[in-house]
Design a protein around this motif. Structure first.
Motif, PDB file in Angstrom:
ATOM      1  N   SER A   1       5.482  17.539   4.719  1.00  0.00           N
ATOM      2  CA  SER A   1       5.222  17.306   6.146  1.00  0.00           C
ATOM      3  C   SER A   1       4.253  16.142   6.373  1.00  0.00           C
ATOM      4  O   SER A   1       4.360  15.441   7.384  1.00  0.00           O
ATOM      5  N   ASP A   2       3.336  15.904   5.457  1.00  0.00           N
ATOM      6  CA  ASP A   2       2.456  14.737   5.581  1.00  0.00           C
ATOM      7  C   ASP A   2       3.273  13.448   5.437  1.00  0.00           C
ATOM      8  O   ASP A   2       3.016  12.465   6.130  1.00  0.00           O
ATOM      9  N   CYS A   3       4.261  13.467   4.550  1.00  0.00           N
ATOM     10  CA  CYS A   3       5.151  12.305   4.408  1.00  0.00           C
ATOM     11  C   CYS A   3       5.903  12.054   5.708  1.00  0.00           C
ATOM     12  O   CYS A   3       5.993  10.918   6.171  1.00  0.00           O
ATOM     13  N   TRP A   4       6.442  13.120   6.315  1.00  0.00           N
ATOM     14  CA  TRP A   4       7.199  12.947   7.565  1.00  0.00           C
ATOM     15  C   TRP A   4       6.336  12.291   8.631  1.00  0.00           C
ATOM     16  O   TRP A   4       6.792  11.398   9.331  1.00  0.00           O
ATOM     17  N   ALA A   5       5.087  12.753   8.757  1.00  0.00           N
ATOM     18  CA  ALA A   5       4.181  12.205   9.772  1.00  0.00           C
ATOM     19  C   ALA A   5       3.919  10.721   9.504  1.00  0.00           C
ATOM     20  O   ALA A   5       3.974   9.894  10.425  1.00  0.00           O
TER      21      ALA A   5
ATOM     22  N   ALA B   1       0.847  -1.192   0.000  1.00  0.00           N
ATOM     23  CA  ALA B   1       0.000   0.000   0.000  1.00  0.00           C
ATOM     24  C   ALA B   1       0.882   1.241   0.000  1.00  0.00           C
ATOM     25  O   ALA B   1       1.990   1.231   0.529  1.00  0.00           O
ATOM     26  N   LEU B   2       0.383   2.299  -0.598  1.00  0.00           N
ATOM     27  CA  LEU B   2       1.123   3.557  -0.657  1.00  0.00           C
ATOM     28  C   LEU B   2       0.125   4.699  -0.513  1.00  0.00           C
ATOM     29  O   LEU B   2      -0.879   4.745  -1.222  1.00  0.00           O
ATOM     30  N   VAL B   3       0.399   5.613   0.414  1.00  0.00           N
ATOM     31  CA  VAL B   3      -0.459   6.777   0.612  1.00  0.00           C
ATOM     32  C   VAL B   3       0.161   7.941  -0.157  1.00  0.00           C
ATOM     33  O   VAL B   3       1.350   8.232   0.000  1.00  0.00           O
ATOM     34  N   ILE B   4      -0.626   8.582  -1.005  1.00  0.00           N
ATOM     35  CA  ILE B   4      -0.151   9.742  -1.753  1.00  0.00           C
ATOM     36  C   ILE B   4      -0.739  10.985  -1.094  1.00  0.00           C
ATOM     37  O   ILE B   4      -1.951  11.079  -0.915  1.00  0.00           O
ATOM     38  N   VAL B   5       0.147  11.905  -0.730  1.00  0.00           N
ATOM     39  CA  VAL B   5      -0.259  13.100   0.002  1.00  0.00           C
ATOM     40  C   VAL B   5       0.256  14.348  -0.713  1.00  0.00           C
ATOM     41  O   VAL B   5       1.105  14.262  -1.595  1.00  0.00           O
TER      42      VAL B   5
END
Length: 161
Positions: A132-136, A124-128
């Motif tokens: 800063s969303d990646c860091w979280a 799974a991969l979340v695209i943001v």
């Protein structure tokens, strides 16, 4: 609006009137007497950690580093882990917060992490939108890929997924 006293640091967001000419020897913006400016807190990895809730050590592990003049370097790496460019975080809030090097073609943030994620059983991969969303998400061991701004969605290609 208050006059800027050289012996006092105004609160973040305070409008001040410059009473003397400031030079840019220390990486700041040159301001002329009478200019109205808004005081902003310097951007540091520590300030970003406080603002985002991601630890300083995690942000440093993700490659962030302090630069002179209250700026944080955010390196963009390709799939092989090589640095393509460094985006500069120049403000904690407001807009714009980042400066890209002139002529830079945007790429997704976090490409260097994809090979390791593809090797894992769950894929799974979340695209943001944004770094800063990646860091979280990364700090919680959740795979993520960041779009470097709302107008650069075309930087994500099918082969990235």
């Amino acid at each position: 609006m208050s006059p800027l006293n050289p012996f006092m640091i105004p609160a973040v967001g305070t409008e001040v009137v410059v009473r003397w000419k400031c030079d840019d020897r220390h990486g700041g913006q040159q301001l002329k007497r009478g200019t109205v400016a808004t005081f902003q807190e310097k951007v540091t990895v520590e300030a970003l950690a406080k603002r985002t809730g991601v630890s300083v050590s995690a942000l440093e592990e993700f490659g962030l580093r302090n630069l002179t003049g209250g700026i944080v370097a955010v390196p963009y790496l390709n799939e092989d882990g090589r640095e393509v460019f460094v985006k500069r975080r120049t403000a904690l809030g407001g807009s714009p917060k980042y400066k890209m090097p002139p002529g830079t073609k945007p790429i997704p943030y976090g490409l260097h992490r994809l090979a390791a994620e593809r090797a894992k059983p769950k894929n799974a991969l979340v695209i943001v939108e944004g770094e800063s969303d990646c860091w979280a998400l990364w700090s919680c061991n959740i795979p993520a890929l960041g779009i470097p701004g709302s107008k650069t969605t075309d930087s994500v290609l099918f082969e990235h997924l």
